[in-house]
Design a protein around this motif. Structure first.
Motif, short mmCIF file in Angstrom:
data_model
loop_
_atom_site.label_atom_id
_atom_site.label_comp_id
_atom_site.label_asym_id
_atom_site.label_seq_id
_atom_site.Cartn_x
_atom_site.Cartn_y
_atom_site.Cartn_z
N GLY A 5 6.81 -34.75 12.92
CA GLY A 5 7.83 -33.77 13.28
C GLY A 5 7.55 -32.38 12.74
O GLY A 5 8.45 -31.56 12.58
N GLU A 6 6.26 -32.08 12.46
CA GLU A 6 5.90 -30.75 11.95
C GLU A 6 5.09 -29.99 13.00
O GLU A 6 4.35 -30.57 13.78
N GLU A 7 5.24 -28.66 12.95
CA GLU A 7 4.49 -27.80 13.85
C GLU A 7 3.49 -26.97 13.03
O GLU A 7 3.67 -26.78 11.83
N ILE A 8 2.49 -26.45 13.73
CA ILE A 8 1.58 -25.49 13.10
C ILE A 8 2.31 -24.14 13.05
O ILE A 8 2.70 -23.60 14.10
N VAL A 9 2.54 -23.63 11.84
CA VAL A 9 3.23 -22.35 11.70
C VAL A 9 2.31 -21.25 11.18
O VAL A 9 2.70 -20.10 11.07
N GLY A 10 1.08 -21.63 10.82
CA GLY A 10 0.16 -20.60 10.35
C GLY A 10 -1.16 -21.17 9.88
O GLY A 10 -1.45 -22.37 10.04
N PHE A 11 -1.93 -20.26 9.30
CA PHE A 11 -3.28 -20.59 8.84
C PHE A 11 -3.51 -19.88 7.52
O PHE A 11 -2.85 -18.89 7.21
N TYR A 12 -4.44 -20.40 6.73
CA TYR A 12 -4.77 -19.69 5.50
C TYR A 12 -6.28 -19.66 5.33
O TYR A 12 -7.00 -20.50 5.85
N HIS A 13 -6.74 -18.65 4.60
CA HIS A 13 -8.13 -18.63 4.16
C HIS A 13 -8.23 -17.78 2.91
O HIS A 13 -7.25 -17.16 2.49
N SER A 14 -9.41 -17.80 2.29
CA SER A 14 -9.58 -17.06 1.04
C SER A 14 -10.57 -15.92 1.23
O SER A 14 -11.38 -15.94 2.16
N TRP B 117 -2.85 -16.94 17.39
CA TRP B 117 -1.59 -17.68 17.45
C TRP B 117 -0.43 -16.72 17.16
O TRP B 117 -0.09 -16.49 16.00
N PHE B 118 0.16 -16.18 18.21
CA PHE B 118 1.25 -15.21 18.06
C PHE B 118 2.46 -15.86 17.40
O PHE B 118 2.81 -17.00 17.72
N GLY B 119 3.07 -15.11 16.48
CA GLY B 119 4.23 -15.61 15.78
C GLY B 119 3.88 -16.44 14.56
O GLY B 119 4.76 -16.80 13.78
N CYS B 120 2.61 -16.75 14.41
CA CYS B 120 2.18 -17.56 13.26
C CYS B 120 1.84 -16.66 12.07
O CYS B 120 1.61 -15.46 12.22
N SER B 121 1.81 -17.27 10.89
CA SER B 121 1.49 -16.55 9.66
C SER B 121 0.04 -16.78 9.30
O SER B 121 -0.49 -17.88 9.47
N TYR B 122 -0.58 -15.73 8.80
CA TYR B 122 -1.96 -15.82 8.33
C TYR B 122 -1.97 -15.44 6.86
O TYR B 122 -1.72 -14.28 6.51
N LEU B 123 -2.20 -16.43 6.00
CA LEU B 123 -2.21 -16.21 4.56
C LEU B 123 -3.62 -15.95 4.07
O LEU B 123 -4.55 -16.66 4.47
N ILE B 124 -3.73 -14.96 3.22
CA ILE B 124 -5.03 -14.65 2.62
C ILE B 124 -4.88 -14.63 1.11
O ILE B 124 -4.00 -13.95 0.57
N THR B 125 -5.73 -15.40 0.43
CA THR B 125 -5.74 -15.42 -1.03
C THR B 125 -7.01 -14.78 -1.54
O THR B 125 -8.11 -15.15 -1.12
N SER B 126 -6.85 -13.83 -2.42
CA SER B 126 -8.00 -13.25 -3.08
C SER B 126 -8.42 -14.16 -4.23
O SER B 126 -7.58 -14.58 -5.03
N VAL B 127 -9.71 -14.50 -4.28
CA VAL B 127 -10.23 -15.33 -5.37
C VAL B 127 -11.25 -14.50 -6.13
O VAL B 127 -12.34 -14.23 -5.65
N GLU B 128 -10.84 -14.04 -7.32
CA GLU B 128 -11.69 -13.16 -8.13
C GLU B 128 -12.44 -13.99 -9.16
O GLU B 128 -11.83 -14.64 -10.00
N LYS B 129 -13.75 -13.97 -9.07
CA LYS B 129 -14.60 -14.71 -10.01
C LYS B 129 -14.16 -16.17 -10.15
O LYS B 129 -14.16 -16.74 -11.24
N GLY B 130 -13.75 -16.76 -9.03
CA GLY B 130 -13.40 -18.18 -9.04
C GLY B 130 -11.94 -18.47 -9.33
O GLY B 130 -11.52 -19.64 -9.33
N LYS B 131 -11.13 -17.42 -9.58
CA LYS B 131 -9.73 -17.62 -9.92
C LYS B 131 -8.83 -17.00 -8.84
O LYS B 131 -8.98 -15.81 -8.52
N ALA B 132 -7.91 -17.78 -8.28
CA ALA B 132 -7.00 -17.27 -7.25
C ALA B 132 -6.07 -16.24 -7.86
O ALA B 132 -5.44 -16.49 -8.89
#
Ligand SMILES: [Zn+2]
Length: 144
Positions: free
Chosen positions: A76-85, A103-118
């Motif tokens: 019962g879950e939908e795809i609401v977004g994507f993430y990458h680092s 994917w319009f309306g979806c969220s795109y999360l980006i995490t900065s990983v500095e020297k191996g640490k998010a």
């Protein structure tokens, strides 16, 4: 607004640390709410198929995506977004990120990983109606 469960948030940030100095990528599963916000209950980790340039490119295998979509639907879950680092780069979208987002309306999360640490995780919603007028809009994120 993106409401994300603590466990999903921790998981996607850890994924970026585990794959450092390569980009990680994955899918956000949850629900689109009536008030226009989204809720993320779970993340599905994907392998990065961009073997040619894994430190600054990501690509989710279309077969992975179909499987994740099907398994999500069964729960019962939908795809609401994507993430990458972004290894050793800011948590801001790149022109390539926008070009490869469809994917319009979806969220795109980006995490900065500095020297191996998010460090910072930012969310951007893909808005617009087609490839010519699409753009990323900053989206507030709340951990619930
Ligand atoms: Zn990127």
């Amino acid at each position: 607004m993106l409401k994300i469960s603590q466990s999903a948030y921790v998981s996607l940030r850890q994924h970026g640390e585990e794959t450092y100095s390569h980009e990680c990528c994955g899918v956000l599963l949850g629900h689109f709410e009536d008030d226009g916000s989204k809720t993320v209950s779970r993340v599905a980790r994907c392998g990065n198929t961009r073997a040619d340039s894994p430190h600054n490119r990501y690509n989710i295998d279309p077969r992975d995506l179909i499987r994740i979509q099907r398994e999500g639907r069964e729960r019962g879950e939908e795809i609401v977004g994507f993430y990458h680092s972004h290894p050793d780069h800011p948590a801001q979208w790149s022109p390539t990120d926008l070009a490869e987002a469809h994917w319009f309306g979806c969220s795109y999360l980006i995490t900065s990983v500095e020297k191996g640490k998010a460090t910072i995780t930012n969310s951007f919603e893909l808005t617009g109606s087609d490839e010519d007028d699409k753009k990323f809009v900053d989206e507030p994120t709340v951990i619930v």
